[in-house]
Design an enzyme around this catalytic site. Structure first.
Site, mmCIF file in Angstrom:
data_model
loop_
_atom_site.group_PDB
_atom_site.id
_atom_site.type_symbol
_atom_site.label_atom_id
_atom_site.label_comp_id
_atom_site.label_asym_id
_atom_site.label_seq_id
_atom_site.Cartn_x
_atom_site.Cartn_y
_atom_site.Cartn_z
ATOM 1 N N GLU A 96 0.812 -7.324 -7.521
ATOM 2 C CA GLU A 96 0.607 -6.527 -6.303
ATOM 3 C C GLU A 96 -0.820 -6.006 -6.195
ATOM 4 O OE1 GLU A 96 2.735 -2.868 -3.914
ATOM 5 O OE2 GLU A 96 2.219 -2.524 -6.002
ATOM 6 N N ASP A 107 5.857 2.592 -9.173
ATOM 7 C CA ASP A 107 5.792 2.736 -7.721
ATOM 8 C C ASP A 107 6.786 1.770 -7.060
ATOM 9 O OD1 ASP A 107 4.586 4.099 -5.514
ATOM 10 O OD2 ASP A 107 3.462 2.279 -5.048
ATOM 11 N N ASP A 159 4.169 -6.055 2.559
ATOM 12 C CA ASP A 159 5.406 -5.370 2.931
ATOM 13 C C ASP A 159 5.320 -4.764 4.333
ATOM 14 O OD1 ASP A 159 3.422 -3.677 1.998
ATOM 15 O OD2 ASP A 159 4.715 -2.591 0.593
ATOM 16 N N HIS A 203 2.126 4.021 8.066
ATOM 17 C CA HIS A 203 2.341 2.579 8.225
ATOM 18 C C HIS A 203 2.552 2.229 9.692
ATOM 19 C CE1 HIS A 203 4.166 2.510 3.873
ATOM 20 N NE2 HIS A 203 2.902 2.892 3.903
ATOM 21 N N SER A 251 7.240 1.095 1.681
ATOM 22 C CA SER A 251 7.113 0.037 0.670
ATOM 23 C C SER A 251 8.404 -0.184 -0.108
ATOM 24 C CB SER A 251 5.991 0.368 -0.311
ATOM 25 O OG SER A 251 4.754 0.271 0.340
HETATM 26 ZN ZN LIG Z 1 1.957 3.069 2.078
#
Ligand SMILES: [Zn+2]
Ligand SMILES: *[C@@H]1O[C@H](CO)[C@@H](O)[C@H](O)[C@H]1NC(C)=O
Ligand SMILES: *[C@@H]1O[C@H](CO)[C@@H](O)[C@H](O)[C@H]1NC(C)=O
Ligand SMILES: *[C@@H]1O[C@H](CO)[C@@H](O)[C@H](O)[C@H]1NC(C)=O
Length: 565
Positions: A322, A178, A370, A487, A127
């Protein structure tokens, strides 16, 4: 000034934070990296005032607002949401509301294109690199927070927007420090450096303050290590510093959120941190609505606050929203949590569209992800079975809690009955523990009434780490598959309200094209370049050790991330 800043971010404090989180990494390098973070904040403290005045003259505002009529930009990020998440959620929604097959999500009706997501050093991004592509319009390495592969900072679209007079905001459901929000208003070598990110966010970085409104979670990164609920490595009370030195208004609870009156009573700059870390998954939050605001509530409050603040200004606002925890549901392989997260994100998207419909100021909405998380598949072939051409939304509808919540309930219950202490006791208590798990967690929480003895046994045997088992149980019944707890590299969707310049991100584009669109729409291309130059002048390049550690970290970020959330 230096004496005032020095204690804020001692290298010792920063290294303690990182060492804790990444014990495997070499400490000398950690010290070096920490020095770099400190440098970003403090190196230029001496010259800030002088350069500031000079810089103001250089970036003559007149250059930029000549061509730009007043405009607003809302950029939404659905962290970890791939195309399969949409199919899953659309069918789930049709199932629970008994809707026909042509009934779609609001997002579906605004499909715009797709984005390729690789980072500079991996086909699978994290991310941080993903959001740096949005904030700077440039590729970087996994873990980078608006720092480029040459380890130099890059100016972000939000920093540039703020510089020319836009009002700016960040709304998230995870820590406000984050990766995704961080890339818009801070610069660190690695995403784990959240102590430094928090300070930069409130205005302690070399550029001063670039964001006017922040709503979300992650309060612990703003509280000193001596406080209950603090997770900083140092003793800095960032909430106090924010209030006393930088003029922020601050609230840390639902009561304070409600007092904002939907945004009508927000006085900027304003910081709202409603959870120590993550805001609970929507599936769990709905039962604690009196404690935590939802994403759509925070977003509409932000929209109203920013609209009000820019009522009489030449520039509009830039807001980043987000849906942070779609990603977490993917990491946990929890489809029941994920569909509720995506529905709430869809609701928020609709709320922004409604805002646009009623706004007198030209406003564009662009939304994308993302990356994808989990390798989600909307069908599975069970071992030893023929493929079945179906998946079962009912299994997700039956669930009332996230697997994260159920796993934490099991962990604390098992601890409370001394299950972890004594192996003998453990064997004796297993039968009753299994019964408790089934009656208190599996049936009411997962909505599963036919758990096998094998499954209950596995849960009892892994009471300290049961999350994956809960997730596998519900995924199996729904016939939903996952290929990873991390991911993936699949292209993600782009959605938009349409509007000036949005043709540039039609079709299949690179994630950096989305970032370039953002700065272009706000007409701050030149300002971003100025800010990059300014950042580079005012910050010291990190040492060799810090640089190689920044990249090394990239290979472990997956495990860190999954563990951490
Ligand atoms: Zn993640
Ligand atoms: C969906 O299909 C029904 C008929 O099957 C039709 O009446 C309705 O207008 C359609 N809705 C959309 C949004 O296309
Ligand atoms: C808190 O941080 C300070 C450094 O700022 C350190 O000296 C102290 O030991 C820390 N205390 C705890 C409890 O970690
Ligand atoms: C549990 O019940 C569901 C629905 O009745 C069924 O589809 C599934 O195969 C059963 N699972 C197990 C493990 O028995």
């Amino acid at each position: 000034m230096p004496s005032e800043r020095h204690p804020l971010l001692s290298n010792r404090g920063e290294s303690a934070e990182i060492a804790q989180q990444k014990a495997a990494l070499r400490s000398s390098r950690i010290r070096e990296i920490a020095f770099f973070a400190w440098g970003l904040l403090a190196t230029a403290a001496f010259i800030v005032a002088a350069v500031w005045i000079q810089h103001d003259a250089q970036t003559d505002h007149g250059n930029h607002d000549k061509v730009a009529p007043k405009r607003n930009l809302v950029f939404m990020v659905s962290d970890g949401m791939g195309p399969a998440s949409l199919s899953l959620t659309r069918s789930y929604r049709q199932y629970i509301n008994d809707l026909p097959e042509n009934d779609t999500l609001v997002l579906d009706q605004h499909f715009w294109g797709t984005s390729r997501t690789r980072s500079s050093n991996s086909l699978v991004t994290d991310s941080a690199a993903g959001a740096t592509a949005f904030s700077c319009g440039l590729k970087s390495y996994n873990g980078a927070i608006s720092i480029l592969p040459d380890f130099e900072p890059c100016g972000s679209v939000m920093e540039a927007a703020k510089r020319v007079g836009y009002t700016t905001g960040l709304v998230v459901t995870t820590d406000i420090t984050d990766a995704t929000p961080a890339t818009f208003v801070s610069h660190v070598l690695r995403r784990e450096m959240q102590d430094s990110i928090a300070l930069q966010e409130i205005g302690e970085g070399v550029l001063g303050r670039s964001v006017d409104l922040m709503l979300g979670g992650g309060r612990c990164h703003f509280l000193p290590n001596s406080t209950e609920g603090g997770c900083r490595a140092d003793e800095v009370d960032v909430t106090r510093l924010a209030r006393e030195k930088h003029g922020w208004g601050y609230t840390d609870d639902r009561h304070g959120f409600d007092a904002l009156d939907g945004g009508n009573k927000v006085k900027l700059p304003f910081l709202g941190l409603f959870a120590e870390r993550d805001v609970p998954f929507e599936i769990d939050r709905q039962k604690q609505n009196d404690v935590y605001p939802s994403l759509s509530e925070m977003a509409t409050t932000a929209l109203r606050a920013l609209e009000k603040a820019t009522k009489d200004t030449d520039k509009g606002f830039f807001l980043m929203i987000e849906g942070s925890r779609i990603d977490h549901a993917g990491h946990f392989n929890d489809p029941a949590a994920q569909v509720r997260e995506v529905l709430e994100y869809d609701k928020t998207f609709k709320a922004v569209l409604d805002f646009i419909a009623n706004s007198k100021t030209e406003t564009v909405l662009v939304a994308t992800s993302d990356h994808e998380t989990g390798g989600l598949a909307t069908a599975i072939q069970e071992p030893g079975h023929l493929p079945v051409y179906n998946w079962y939304p009912r299994a997700l509808a039956n669930a009332a809690s996230s697997t994260e919540y159920l796993a934490s309930k099991l962990r604390s219950y098992a601890a409370s009955i001394g299950h972890f202490n004594n192996p003998k006791e453990r064997r004796k208590s297993k039968a009753s523990l299994k019964k408790w798990i089934n009656e208190e967690l599996v049936v009411p929480g997962l909505g599963i009434s036919n758990a096998s003895d094998e499954e209950l046994e596995a849960l009892a045997d892994n009471a300290e780490a049961s999350l994956e088992i809960f997730s596998a149980m519900i995924s199996l019944r729904a016939h939903v598959g996952w290929s990873t707890h991390g991911h993936t590299a699949v292209d993600v969707n782009i959605y938009s309200s349409g509007g000036p310049g949005t043709q540039a991100i039609r079709g299949n584009v690179e994630n950096t094209d989305v970032g370039k669109f953002l700065r272009h729409y706000l007409d701050v291309d030149d300002v971003v370049e100025d800010i990059t130059k300014e950042l580079r002048e005012k910050t010291e390049k990190p040492g060799e050790g810090a640089m190689s550690m920044a990249l090394e970290g990239g290979s472990v970020v997956g495990s860190y991330h999954a563990q951490e959330i």
